[in-house]
Design a protein around this motif. Sequence first.
Motif, PDB file in Angstrom:
ATOM      1  N   UNK A 174     -70.334 -22.668-135.604  1.00  0.00           N
ATOM      2  CA  UNK A 174     -68.964 -23.035-135.971  1.00  0.00           C
ATOM      3  C   UNK A 174     -68.014 -21.828-135.934  1.00  0.00           C
ATOM      4  N   UNK A 175     -68.564 -20.635-135.773  1.00  0.00           N
ATOM      5  CA  UNK A 175     -67.733 -19.440-135.736  1.00  0.00           C
ATOM      6  C   UNK A 175     -67.090 -19.338-134.357  1.00  0.00           C
ATOM      7  N   UNK A 176     -65.770 -19.368-134.322  1.00  0.00           N
ATOM      8  CA  UNK A 176     -65.025 -19.318-133.069  1.00  0.00           C
ATOM      9  C   UNK A 176     -65.234 -17.975-132.378  1.00  0.00           C
TER      10      UNK A 176
ATOM     11  N   UNK B 130     -63.828  -9.194-135.135  1.00  0.00           N
ATOM     12  CA  UNK B 130     -63.438 -10.342-135.964  1.00  0.00           C
ATOM     13  C   UNK B 130     -64.611 -11.312-136.138  1.00  0.00           C
ATOM     14  N   UNK B 131     -65.324 -11.556-135.044  1.00  0.00           N
ATOM     15  CA  UNK B 131     -66.485 -12.450-135.102  1.00  0.00           C
ATOM     16  C   UNK B 131     -67.549 -11.846-136.022  1.00  0.00           C
ATOM     17  N   UNK B 132     -67.819 -10.548-135.872  1.00  0.00           N
ATOM     18  CA  UNK B 132     -68.821  -9.882-136.700  1.00  0.00           C
ATOM     19  C   UNK B 132     -68.440  -9.942-138.172  1.00  0.00           C
ATOM     20  N   UNK B 133     -67.168  -9.734-138.474  1.00  0.00           N
ATOM     21  CA  UNK B 133     -66.713  -9.781-139.868  1.00  0.00           C
ATOM     22  C   UNK B 133     -66.927 -11.175-140.456  1.00  0.00           C
ATOM     23  N   UNK B 134     -66.654 -12.206-139.675  1.00  0.00           N
ATOM     24  CA  UNK B 134     -66.851 -13.584-140.153  1.00  0.00           C
ATOM     25  C   UNK B 134     -68.336 -13.879-140.349  1.00  0.00           C
ATOM     26  N   UNK B 135     -69.165 -13.461-139.391  1.00  0.00           N
ATOM     27  CA  UNK B 135     -70.610 -13.690-139.508  1.00  0.00           C
ATOM     28  C   UNK B 135     -71.203 -12.922-140.695  1.00  0.00           C
TER      29      UNK B 135
ATOM     30  N   UNK C 265     -72.621  -8.252-127.870  1.00  0.00           N
ATOM     31  CA  UNK C 265     -71.548  -7.551-128.581  1.00  0.00           C
ATOM     32  C   UNK C 265     -71.875  -7.282-130.044  1.00  0.00           C
ATOM     33  N   UNK C 266     -72.714  -8.143-130.609  1.00  0.00           N
ATOM     34  CA  UNK C 266     -73.058  -8.062-132.030  1.00  0.00           C
ATOM     35  C   UNK C 266     -74.568  -8.199-132.166  1.00  0.00           C
TER      36      UNK C 266
ATOM     37  N   UNK D 205     -62.312 -13.743-128.282  1.00  0.00           N
ATOM     38  CA  UNK D 205     -61.935 -13.280-129.617  1.00  0.00           C
ATOM     39  C   UNK D 205     -62.522 -11.879-129.797  1.00  0.00           C
ATOM     40  N   UNK D 206     -61.857 -11.000-130.510  1.00  0.00           N
ATOM     41  CA  UNK D 206     -62.423  -9.666-130.712  1.00  0.00           C
ATOM     42  C   UNK D 206     -63.789  -9.733-131.406  1.00  0.00           C
TER      43      UNK D 206
END
Length: 159
Positions: free
Chosen positions: A128-130, A83-88, A105-106, A79-80
């Motif tokens: 739980x974050x994909x 996108x993961x950073x924005x969700x976290x 990456x983050x 996953x980009x």
Amino acid sequence: MADEFIADDIDRAIVEQLRMNGRATNQQIADRLDLTAATVSARIRRMEDENKLRVVAVSDFSAHGYNVLMEVAIEVDGRPASDVAAELAEFPEVFAAHLVTGRYDIDMLVALRDFDELSELMLDKFSKVRGIRSMMPAIAVDIVKYKFDVAPIEARADV
């Protein structure tokens, strides 16, 4: 193309005065810098309008009941990372999230009220974050320097 805003020595001196005392009046700043209050006012307004300055209050983590400060490095897969950073970043415990180079990456700064919240955050929320492949938490045992008198400023929405 509009002119790019570039702070000059006077702008920087005004900002320095505000760093020392965010409640200083334009006249007080003007007196210290040998300027007029109107000049100080106009320059502050220009920097604010260009989203280059915002005077804010800062309080200590512990004043809000946060007693645990930690960095969490995240490795992303499938996953980009953006996108993961924005969700976290949506989690209230996350105070800062950065996309970084290197093995991870983050990189995030997380504050918790106490250690009892750690397992719930890592195991029940973050996991739980994909797209998260691995997480490497590092708990701060002492803060040697935490200075952020320069920070990214988001444009204000007109109210």
